[in-house]
Every structure is written in C-alpha cells, then in structure tokens.
Design an enzyme around this catalytic site. Structure first.
Site, PDB file in Angstrom:
ATOM      1  N   GLY A 165      -3.256   5.782   5.606  1.00 17.14           N
ATOM      2  CA  GLY A 165      -3.769   5.836   4.227  1.00 17.14           C
ATOM      3  C   GLY A 165      -2.623   5.915   3.242  1.00 17.14           C
ATOM      4  O   GLY A 165      -1.579   6.504   3.527  1.00 17.14           O
TER       5      GLY A 165
ATOM      6  N   LYS B 237       4.397   5.016  18.651  1.00 16.38           N
ATOM      7  CA  LYS B 237       4.528   6.366  18.082  1.00 16.38           C
ATOM      8  C   LYS B 237       4.911   7.384  19.159  1.00 16.38           C
ATOM      9  O   LYS B 237       5.757   8.249  18.923  1.00 16.38           O
ATOM     10  CB  LYS B 237       3.218   6.760  17.386  1.00 16.38           C
ATOM     11  CG  LYS B 237       2.957   5.927  16.119  1.00 16.38           C
ATOM     12  CD  LYS B 237       1.532   6.104  15.615  1.00 16.38           C
ATOM     13  CE  LYS B 237       1.270   5.306  14.343  1.00 16.38           C
ATOM     14  NZ  LYS B 237      -0.164   5.224  14.005  1.00 16.38           N
TER      15      LYS B 237
ATOM     16  N   LYS C 181       7.414   2.285  11.642  1.00 15.11           N
ATOM     17  CA  LYS C 181       7.549   2.750  13.042  1.00 15.11           C
ATOM     18  C   LYS C 181       8.165   1.697  13.951  1.00 15.11           C
ATOM     19  O   LYS C 181       8.873   2.019  14.897  1.00 15.11           O
ATOM     20  CB  LYS C 181       6.208   3.209  13.608  1.00 15.11           C
ATOM     21  CG  LYS C 181       5.189   2.114  13.688  1.00 15.11           C
ATOM     22  CD  LYS C 181       3.859   2.587  14.196  1.00 15.11           C
ATOM     23  CE  LYS C 181       2.812   1.533  13.901  1.00 15.11           C
ATOM     24  NZ  LYS C 181       2.341   1.490  12.537  1.00 15.11           N
TER      25      LYS C 181
ATOM     26  N   VAL D  21       5.235   8.311  12.186  1.00 17.35           N
ATOM     27  CA  VAL D  21       4.291   8.815  13.195  1.00 17.35           C
ATOM     28  C   VAL D  21       3.307   9.760  12.518  1.00 17.35           C
ATOM     29  O   VAL D  21       3.716  10.687  11.805  1.00 17.35           O
ATOM     30  CB  VAL D  21       5.018   9.585  14.327  1.00 17.35           C
ATOM     31  CG1 VAL D  21       4.012  10.138  15.340  1.00 17.35           C
ATOM     32  CG2 VAL D  21       6.029   8.697  15.023  1.00 17.35           C
TER      33      VAL D  21
ATOM     34  N   ASP E 286       0.072   0.467  18.988  1.00 17.00           N
ATOM     35  CA  ASP E 286       0.490   1.280  17.837  1.00 17.00           C
ATOM     36  C   ASP E 286       0.756   2.721  18.294  1.00 17.00           C
ATOM     37  O   ASP E 286       1.810   3.299  17.991  1.00 17.00           O
ATOM     38  CB  ASP E 286      -0.618   1.227  16.772  1.00 17.00           C
ATOM     39  CG  ASP E 286      -0.351   2.138  15.596  1.00 17.00           C
ATOM     40  OD1 ASP E 286       0.452   1.770  14.735  1.00 17.00           O
ATOM     41  OD2 ASP E 286      -0.939   3.233  15.557  1.00 17.00           O
TER      42      ASP E 286
ATOM     43  N   GLU F 241       9.721  10.509   8.649  1.00 14.99           N
ATOM     44  CA  GLU F 241       8.534  11.360   8.828  1.00 14.99           C
ATOM     45  C   GLU F 241       7.238  10.540   8.875  1.00 14.99           C
ATOM     46  O   GLU F 241       6.322  10.823   9.656  1.00 14.99           O
ATOM     47  CB  GLU F 241       8.454  12.380   7.677  1.00 14.99           C
ATOM     48  CG  GLU F 241       7.299  13.331   7.765  1.00 14.99           C
ATOM     49  CD  GLU F 241       7.300  14.148   9.040  1.00 14.99           C
ATOM     50  OE1 GLU F 241       8.159  15.017   9.178  1.00 14.99           O
ATOM     51  OE2 GLU F 241       6.434  13.910   9.913  1.00 14.99           O
TER      52      GLU F 241
ATOM     53  N   VAL G  13      13.279  20.363  -6.102  1.00  8.35           N
ATOM     54  CA  VAL G  13      14.574  19.773  -5.746  1.00  8.35           C
ATOM     55  C   VAL G  13      15.690  20.411  -6.579  1.00  8.35           C
ATOM     56  O   VAL G  13      16.834  20.511  -6.139  1.00  8.35           O
ATOM     57  CB  VAL G  13      14.539  18.237  -5.967  1.00  8.35           C
ATOM     58  CG1 VAL G  13      15.905  17.618  -5.798  1.00  8.35           C
ATOM     59  CG2 VAL G  13      13.550  17.580  -5.009  1.00  8.35           C
TER      60      VAL G  13
ATOM     61  N   THR H 191       0.825  -1.208   0.000  1.00 10.08           N
ATOM     62  CA  THR H 191       0.000   0.000   0.000  1.00 10.08           C
ATOM     63  C   THR H 191       0.864   1.265   0.000  1.00 10.08           C
ATOM     64  O   THR H 191       0.721   2.132  -0.868  1.00 10.08           O
ATOM     65  CB  THR H 191      -0.924  -0.004   1.244  1.00 10.08           C
ATOM     66  OG1 THR H 191      -1.653  -1.224   1.234  1.00 10.08           O
ATOM     67  CG2 THR H 191      -1.890   1.157   1.217  1.00 10.08           C
TER      68      THR H 191
HETATM   69  N1  HSE Z   1      -3.194   1.163  12.270  1.00 15.52           N
HETATM   70  C1  HSE Z   1      -2.713   2.510  12.251  1.00 15.52           C
HETATM   71  C2  HSE Z   1      -3.883   3.452  12.590  1.00 15.52           C
HETATM   72  C3  HSE Z   1      -2.119   2.834  10.906  1.00 15.52           C
HETATM   73  O1  HSE Z   1      -5.018   2.994  12.697  1.00 15.52           O
HETATM   74  O2  HSE Z   1      -3.663   4.634  12.797  1.00 15.52           O
HETATM   75  C4  HSE Z   1      -1.001   3.810  10.919  1.00 15.52           C
HETATM   76  O3  HSE Z   1       0.076   3.457  11.756  1.00 15.52           O
END
Ligand code: HSE
Length: 400
Positions: A297, A200, A100, A127, A196, A124, A31, A11
């Site tokens: 996304g 972060k 991450k 997080v 998750d 970048e 650039v 993705t």
């Molecule tokens: N599973 C994570 C979320 C995706 O729902 O924010 C991005 O790390």
C-alpha cells in the site's frame, strides 16, 4: 535543511513525497532539521501536480547537485535502479529503497559501496511494506541468534486465502476479485507462486545469517493448488491455511522455503487475515516476537521509506552497521526439516494408508475421500511413505 530526491513518482514514490510534506513539522522536530524534496525523477510530466516543478528527467541533475544528500529509490526493477543507486552512493548520497528485487540481487554490493562512501543504503520498505522488520533485525534483535522466521509476507495471497476460507469461494474466483480490487497484478504469478514472498525471506535470511541467501535457493510453492475443501478440513481442525515464508537456522545451517501451511488455532499467525502481513521471529534469548501490519500500500510502504530517510538524516556522514556479506550461504535441503503433514486421500486407499502410517485420526468432510495428519517426521521420510499410497489427493505441511 536536508534535501532529498525521489526516483520514480509512482505509487510508492508519490507516497514518499506525501509523507515528507504532510508530516514535515513533526519530522523536522524528530530529525532536528527540515527535510525537503528537491527533485522527483520520472520519465513522465505531471501537469497540475503540486510538485510538478520538482520533476526532472535526467538523473545527472540529482547526482551532480551537492545539496542532495538522500535519494529515495522507488522505481522498482533492477535496471536502471541498480546503476542509479550505485552512482548516488559513489557520490556519498544515502539511498533508501522499497525495491526488494534490487536488494535481493545486489544488497551486499550496495551496502559495501555505502560504507566506502560514508553513507547508507537502507531498505526497510523492501520486506513487509510498512511493518518495521529490517531495522529491528539490525538493532533491537542484534543480541539474538535468530533461530526461526515465519512470515506471512504477501498480502495478495493472504487476501485470497482469507476469502476462500471465509466465503468458501474457489481460488480462480477470488483471484479475479483480487485483480478487480487492484490487490493482484494482471499477471499474478510472482504473488501466487510464492516468488514475492521468496525474495523477501531471502532478504530476511541474509540478515539472519549475515551471509547472502539467494532467492533461487529458496524452495517455493504457491497457493494455486489449494482447494475450497482444504478449508473445510482446516476449519474442522481449528486451523487456517496460510502461505508461509519460513527460514530456520540450526548449528549454522539454514533451511528456507515458501509454501502453504496449516496453522493451529493457538498460533499468532492463525488470525492474520486479509491483506495484512506478519513476521513471527524466534530468537534464542528473547523467544518469540511478532511484527504485524500493512505489508503493502502507498502510504504504509512510503512511511517505511521515510523512516529510512529520517535514519539517514540523523546519521549524515556515518554508516550504520548492516551485517550482510556477499559470501553466498549454501542453503540446506529443506526436506531434512521435521514437521507434521496433512494428507487427503481417496477412500479406496484407506487400507494402504493404515498399513503405511499405522493408526490415524481420520477427518471426513465428504464420502469420497478422507484426511489425516501424520506424526512429526522429516519431509524425506514423509515423501518415502506417501509414495507407497496410490490415491493421494493432496498434502499440506502443518506448522508447529
Ligand atoms: N505484491 C505484494 C503483496 C506487494 O501482495 O504483498 C508488496 O511487495
């Protein structure tokens, strides 16, 4: 011409290729040179894909090609991404990642390796997906002592909590919907248990302190115990319930936790809904600043990776400063932090509550139970007091 390799055509990886190709003209202008994807590393073939001729299966093709100066690592997981990243950096190729887990586990080592080899390890997209936060932490916020970060760092849980609040739906039903829509994984544990978001905030805490804050030292509580009725109470108080990743720094000491919080109507995080993320940062000079946007996304996350590619392309043969030493920071006990607490208790324990907490502003949405918000106190003090009440149903922290 600057040549790039993308590791992993899933993705995010396919999004990175799309952003580089679709925005080629404007990226080239910004650039001062063209950027081209030369290789895509994946185990699979992609017959019919317009980039199928770029697909290779052997990392050495990329590592041994001196034309490739930037590698995008969008594979996820620690292995083999760690080895591939080390090998690329050792050859002086900059690495830009959305991974991450790898950043949290091996960030300082990879940053140091990039420095030794005059290139960059940038992350970048690790997080907040597409939200710029790592580069602002390293540059725009560099004059600041960051005293606090409060983040809605997980889109899946924010989607679930928002739906529960707006539709009065039960957790299990909304989780199922989130899975059907592809927001939540089949095994949703990493998201719903706060892991998750914990990884972060560990990364952000490391950048905040310049030392290594391990995810294992971040106290995490998920959203699985939040009930529909909690939102009825929250609505009565003009508050929302959010999974907050919080890091606070005082006198060189850091506390970090992930947990559901009630957020007041005036707080900027109150209105962050659905899959959106936001990071509310307080600096000692700047005051408060908030970063808001799509935390996940394909194209949003890919855009963040490509922003790193552009940064690397503008700084070939120069290592940009990232202050994150491998010295481990001893995280303080989060129960020393002071805050207010929302408490639900069975109606039978009302007199115990009054004896323990003194006068309270009672909140009622049903006959069987009542709720109240405590005065501000440390979690240690709260835990002692609440232990003397027999029929506590649940408690939720309240954010200032
Ligand atoms: N599973 C994570 C979320 C995706 O729902 O924010 C991005 O790390």
């Amino acid at each position: 011409m600057i040549k790039v390799a993308v590791l992993g055509y899933g993705t995010v990886g396919s999004g990175v290729v799309q952003v580089i190709q679709d925005n080629a003209a404007l990226i080239s202008k910004r650039v001062g040179d063209d950027i081209e994807v030369k290789y895509i590393l994946d185990l699979r073939e992609f017959p019919g894909d317009k980039n199928e001729d770029k697909v290779v299966h052997d990392i050495n093709v990329i590592l041994d090609d001196p034309e490739v100066s930037i590698v995008c690592e969008t594979m996820g997981g620690v292995n083999p991404a760690f080895q591939f990243s080390k090998d690329a950096l050792a050859k002086g190729k900059s690495v830009c990642t959305s991974n991450k887990e790898l950043v949290e586990n091996h960030g300082p080592e990879l940053i140091a390796l990039a420095k030794q080899n005059n290139c960059n390890y940038l992350f970048e997209a690790s997080v907040g997906g597409g939200i710029p936060i790592i580069r602002p932490m390293n540059s725009s916020l560099a004059p600041e002592e960051i005293v606090r970060i409060m983040g809605i760092l997980n889109g899946t849980t924010n989607f679930i909590l928002t739906k529960m609040a707006k539709e009065g739906a039960a957790y299990a039903d909304v989780l199922k919907q989130a899975q059907e829509l592809g927001y939540a994984e089949r095994n949703p544990e990493a998201d719903v248990e706060g892991h998750d978001a914990g990884r972060k905030i560990a990364i952000l805490s490391s950048l905040m302190t310049g030392k290594t804050v391990k995810f294992a030292d971040v106290h995490t509580e998920g959203i699985t115990k939040i009930e529909t009725i909690d939102f009825e109470y929250a609505a009565k108080m003009g508050k929302s319930i959010k999974l907050i990743a919080m890091a606070e720094q005082k006198d060189g000491k850091l506390t970090a936790l992930v947990a559901p919080f009630m957020i007041g109507a005036d707080h900027p995080l109150n209105g962050v809904n659905g899959v959106f993320n936001a990071i509310y940062v307080t600096g000692n000079m700047l005051g408060d600043v908030m970063f808001y946007g799509q935390g996940a996304g394909k194209l949003a996350t890919a855009s963040a990776v490509v922003s790193d590619v552009i940064e690397c392309a503008r700084n070939l043969d120069r290592t940009l400063p990232v202050v994150w030493d491998d010295e481990k920071l001893d995280v303080e006990d989060y129960t020393a932090s002071e805050r207010c607490f929302f408490v639900r208790a069975a109606i039978g324990s009302r007199s115990q509550v009054l004896n323990t907490f003194g006068s309270i502003n009672e909140i009622r949405v049903t006959d069987e139970e009542f709720a109240f918000v405590t005065n501000k106190m440390s979690e240690q003090a709260f835990n002692k007091l609440i232990a003397s009440v027999d029929k506590v149903i649940s408690t939720i922290r309240v954010a200032e």
